[in-house]
Design a protein around this motif. Structure first.
Motif, PDB file in Angstrom:
ATOM      1  N   MET A 139      48.769  -3.581  37.846  1.00  0.00           N
ATOM      2  CA  MET A 139      48.441  -3.161  36.487  1.00  0.00           C
ATOM      3  C   MET A 139      48.535  -1.654  36.292  1.00  0.00           C
ATOM      4  O   MET A 139      48.341  -1.156  35.189  1.00  0.00           O
ATOM      5  N   SER A 140      48.806  -0.905  37.336  1.00  0.00           N
ATOM      6  CA  SER A 140      48.922   0.551  37.244  1.00  0.00           C
ATOM      7  C   SER A 140      50.335   0.939  36.801  1.00  0.00           C
ATOM      8  O   SER A 140      51.277   0.167  36.992  1.00  0.00           O
ATOM      9  N   PRO A 141      50.512   2.134  36.247  1.00  0.00           N
ATOM     10  CA  PRO A 141      51.856   2.591  35.837  1.00  0.00           C
ATOM     11  C   PRO A 141      52.663   3.172  36.995  1.00  0.00           C
ATOM     12  O   PRO A 141      53.386   4.151  36.832  1.00  0.00           O
ATOM     13  N   LEU A 142      52.567   2.568  38.175  1.00  0.00           N
ATOM     14  CA  LEU A 142      53.222   3.076  39.376  1.00  0.00           C
ATOM     15  C   LEU A 142      54.743   3.014  39.229  1.00  0.00           C
ATOM     16  O   LEU A 142      55.308   1.953  38.990  1.00  0.00           O
ATOM     17  N   GLU A 143      55.403   4.149  39.392  1.00  0.00           N
ATOM     18  CA  GLU A 143      56.859   4.240  39.242  1.00  0.00           C
ATOM     19  C   GLU A 143      57.571   4.436  40.576  1.00  0.00           C
ATOM     20  O   GLU A 143      58.690   3.966  40.754  1.00  0.00           O
ATOM     21  N   SER A 144      56.942   5.166  41.507  1.00  0.00           N
ATOM     22  CA  SER A 144      57.584   5.400  42.808  1.00  0.00           C
ATOM     23  C   SER A 144      56.575   5.176  43.928  1.00  0.00           C
ATOM     24  O   SER A 144      55.413   5.555  43.817  1.00  0.00           O
ATOM     25  N   LEU A 145      57.056   4.553  45.005  1.00  0.00           N
ATOM     26  CA  LEU A 145      56.220   4.221  46.157  1.00  0.00           C
ATOM     27  C   LEU A 145      56.998   4.522  47.425  1.00  0.00           C
ATOM     28  O   LEU A 145      58.182   4.175  47.539  1.00  0.00           O
ATOM     29  N   ASN A 146      56.329   5.164  48.377  1.00  0.00           N
ATOM     30  CA  ASN A 146      56.955   5.508  49.651  1.00  0.00           C
ATOM     31  C   ASN A 146      56.184   4.846  50.785  1.00  0.00           C
ATOM     32  O   ASN A 146      55.015   5.161  51.013  1.00  0.00           O
ATOM     33  N   LEU A 147      56.848   3.915  51.480  1.00  0.00           N
ATOM     34  CA  LEU A 147      56.227   3.209  52.609  1.00  0.00           C
ATOM     35  C   LEU A 147      57.041   3.390  53.881  1.00  0.00           C
ATOM     36  O   LEU A 147      56.973   2.555  54.790  1.00  0.00           O
ATOM     37  N   LYS A 148      57.774   4.460  53.982  1.00  0.00           N
ATOM     38  CA  LYS A 148      58.614   4.693  55.155  1.00  0.00           C
ATOM     39  C   LYS A 148      57.771   4.782  56.421  1.00  0.00           C
ATOM     40  O   LYS A 148      56.665   5.302  56.413  1.00  0.00           O
ATOM     41  N   ARG A 149      58.334   4.254  57.510  1.00  0.00           N
ATOM     42  CA  ARG A 149      57.713   4.291  58.842  1.00  0.00           C
ATOM     43  C   ARG A 149      56.363   3.578  58.873  1.00  0.00           C
ATOM     44  O   ARG A 149      55.427   4.019  59.537  1.00  0.00           O
ATOM     45  N   ASN A 150      56.273   2.473  58.137  1.00  0.00           N
ATOM     46  CA  ASN A 150      55.146   1.549  58.236  1.00  0.00           C
ATOM     47  C   ASN A 150      55.671   0.223  58.778  1.00  0.00           C
ATOM     48  O   ASN A 150      56.825  -0.158  58.518  1.00  0.00           O
ATOM     49  N   PRO A 151      54.867  -0.530  59.538  1.00  0.00           N
ATOM     50  CA  PRO A 151      55.336  -1.810  60.073  1.00  0.00           C
ATOM     51  C   PRO A 151      55.811  -2.784  58.996  1.00  0.00           C
ATOM     52  O   PRO A 151      56.729  -3.573  59.240  1.00  0.00           O
ATOM     53  N   CYS A 152      55.216  -2.733  57.804  1.00  0.00           N
ATOM     54  CA  CYS A 152      55.596  -3.660  56.741  1.00  0.00           C
ATOM     55  C   CYS A 152      57.028  -3.443  56.269  1.00  0.00           C
ATOM     56  O   CYS A 152      57.617  -4.320  55.625  1.00  0.00           O
ATOM     57  N   GLU A 153      57.609  -2.305  56.592  1.00  0.00           N
ATOM     58  CA  GLU A 153      58.969  -1.998  56.169  1.00  0.00           C
ATOM     59  C   GLU A 153      60.001  -2.920  56.820  1.00  0.00           C
ATOM     60  O   GLU A 153      61.110  -3.082  56.301  1.00  0.00           O
ATOM     61  N   PHE A 154      59.601  -3.549  57.938  1.00  0.00           N
ATOM     62  CA  PHE A 154      60.541  -4.398  58.678  1.00  0.00           C
ATOM     63  C   PHE A 154      60.377  -5.871  58.336  1.00  0.00           C
ATOM     64  O   PHE A 154      60.976  -6.730  58.988  1.00  0.00           O
ATOM     65  N   GLN A 155      59.598  -6.191  57.317  1.00  0.00           N
ATOM     66  CA  GLN A 155      59.456  -7.577  56.894  1.00  0.00           C
ATOM     67  C   GLN A 155      60.748  -8.085  56.251  1.00  0.00           C
ATOM     68  O   GLN A 155      61.504  -7.318  55.653  1.00  0.00           O
ATOM     69  N   GLU A 156      60.973  -9.369  56.344  1.00  0.00           N
ATOM     70  CA  GLU A 156      62.132  -9.976  55.693  1.00  0.00           C
ATOM     71  C   GLU A 156      61.962  -9.908  54.178  1.00  0.00           C
ATOM     72  O   GLU A 156      60.870 -10.167  53.651  1.00  0.00           O
ATOM     73  N   GLN A 157      63.034  -9.530  53.484  1.00  0.00           N
ATOM     74  CA  GLN A 157      63.036  -9.386  52.029  1.00  0.00           C
ATOM     75  C   GLN A 157      61.954  -8.393  51.575  1.00  0.00           C
ATOM     76  O   GLN A 157      61.280  -8.591  50.568  1.00  0.00           O
ATOM     77  N   TYR A 158      61.810  -7.343  52.334  1.00  0.00           N
ATOM     78  CA  TYR A 158      60.773  -6.322  52.077  1.00  0.00           C
ATOM     79  C   TYR A 158      60.873  -5.740  50.669  1.00  0.00           C
ATOM     80  O   TYR A 158      59.908  -5.750  49.900  1.00  0.00           O
ATOM     81  N   ARG A 159      62.042  -5.260  50.310  1.00  0.00           N
ATOM     82  CA  ARG A 159      62.200  -4.615  48.998  1.00  0.00           C
ATOM     83  C   ARG A 159      62.003  -5.624  47.857  1.00  0.00           C
ATOM     84  O   ARG A 159      61.381  -5.305  46.836  1.00  0.00           O
ATOM     85  N   MET A 160      62.500  -6.828  48.032  1.00  0.00           N
ATOM     86  CA  MET A 160      62.341  -7.844  46.995  1.00  0.00           C
ATOM     87  C   MET A 160      60.867  -8.154  46.742  1.00  0.00           C
ATOM     88  O   MET A 160      60.423  -8.295  45.609  1.00  0.00           O
ATOM     89  N   LYS A 161      60.095  -8.257  47.831  1.00  0.00           N
ATOM     90  CA  LYS A 161      58.670  -8.581  47.711  1.00  0.00           C
ATOM     91  C   LYS A 161      57.900  -7.457  47.027  1.00  0.00           C
ATOM     92  O   LYS A 161      57.003  -7.712  46.219  1.00  0.00           O
ATOM     93  N   VAL A 162      58.249  -6.220  47.349  1.00  0.00           N
ATOM     94  CA  VAL A 162      57.551  -5.084  46.741  1.00  0.00           C
ATOM     95  C   VAL A 162      57.829  -5.026  45.244  1.00  0.00           C
ATOM     96  O   VAL A 162      56.906  -4.900  44.426  1.00  0.00           O
ATOM     97  N   PHE A 163      59.077  -5.119  44.859  1.00  0.00           N
ATOM     98  CA  PHE A 163      59.425  -5.055  43.435  1.00  0.00           C
ATOM     99  C   PHE A 163      58.902  -6.269  42.677  1.00  0.00           C
ATOM    100  O   PHE A 163      58.604  -6.181  41.489  1.00  0.00           O
ATOM    101  N   SER A 164      58.799  -7.399  43.351  1.00  0.00           N
ATOM    102  CA  SER A 164      58.239  -8.584  42.711  1.00  0.00           C
ATOM    103  C   SER A 164      56.749  -8.405  42.413  1.00  0.00           C
ATOM    104  O   SER A 164      56.242  -8.902  41.407  1.00  0.00           O
TER     105      SER A 164
END
Length: 275
Positions: free
Chosen positions: A217-242
């Motif tokens: 519900m926040s107006p979040l426009e940019s997010l940086n999760l580089k070098r976190n373990p979650c970055e290696f999840q399958e379909q990572y970018r799709m899940k975040v944008f979803s």
């Protein structure tokens, strides 16, 4: 670029471009510090390795920003004001550091009130409290005390402070928050940031994307999760944008058509096919 009423330089022209420096930055003007003299060598002792110790900057490691007046350093020259307190004389003695720091004068009640008035955190809009080296519990308590007073801050940088959980804190007006190089392991440990637009959590320990929906519900426009373990999840970018429909940039890369595939598949699966 703004300056709080305390005289402390707490602003940055933009969201931090580089985080390679782990020390408080001074202005490019020439500053003459007392330790940069030819007599400094006499105070240093040579260790078994042949290297001189301690470093000149070690003499100032327990000094907060408003105690630098006698060292030709002004508040407007400090990018990361130090807010951690020094250990007590007894603790310094046990550590063997009773002679390794500058003599601290006893603060009177009047001086203590003056220092508190200088710390006008309630009216600060841009604050950088990175690299605080919070090694003791009472230093963390003082840091959290200041963090609770940042009720109007819009841009806040808390890089490399060994932070693990800020879920009990609320930053109602914060739009840009940098929490790089800390120990967060979940989105549930983040502070309450209803107005956040730019959030950076690079180099933490976030394992899963669980709890990410709290920012939906926040107006979040940019997010940086580089070098976190979650970055290696399958379909990572799709899940975040979803999970974040307002998000435009993830890890410095703008939203692409392929990042919306998961949402489209979910929509299609919910449709009823009538023959």
């Amino acid at each position: 670029m703004s300056q709080s009423s305390s005289g402390v330089y707490t602003s940055s022209d933009s969201f931090p471009k580089s985080f390679s420096s782990g020390y408080s930055e001074l202005s490019s003007t020439s500053i003459s510090l007392p330790f940069a003299t030819r007599h400094r060598v006499l105070d240093e002792q040579t260790c078994d390795s042949g290297l001189c110790s301690p470093l000149p900057s070690d003499r100032f490691k327990y000094i907060t920003w408003h105690q630098l007046e006698g060292h030709d350093i002004h508040g407007t020259q400090i990018h990361c004001p130090r807010v951690r307190k020094a250990p007590s004389d007894e603790q310094l003695f046990l550590r063997g550091e009773e002679c390794g720091h500058l003599m601290r004068k006893r603060k009177t009640e009047k001086e203590d009130v003056k220092n508190r008035l200088q710390e006008n955190w309630e009216n600060s809009l841009e604050v950088n409290l990175s690299y605080q080296d919070l090694g003791d519990s009472y230093q963390q308590e003082n840091f959290y005390r200041i963090l609770r007073r940042l009720i109007r801050v819009e841009k806040l940088q808390l890089i490399d402070n060994s932070l693990m959980d800020l879920s009990s804190f609320r930053l109602p007006r914060c739009k840009e928050l940098n929490l790089n190089k800390n120990y967060f392991s979940s989105f549930k440990q983040l502070p309450k940031i209803p107005q956040i637009q730019h959030l950076s959590l690079a180099e933490n320990n976030i394992q899963t994307l669980c709890g990410l929906s709290s920012l939906r519900m926040s107006p979040l426009e940019s997010l940086n999760l580089k070098r976190n373990p979650c970055e290696f999840q399958e379909q990572y970018r799709m899940k975040v944008f979803s999970s974040l429909p307002n998000l435009k940039v993830l890890d410095g890369i703008p939203k692409m058509p392929t990042d919306c595939a998961l949402a489209e598949q979910s929509l299609i699966s919910k449709m009823c096919l009538i023959l």
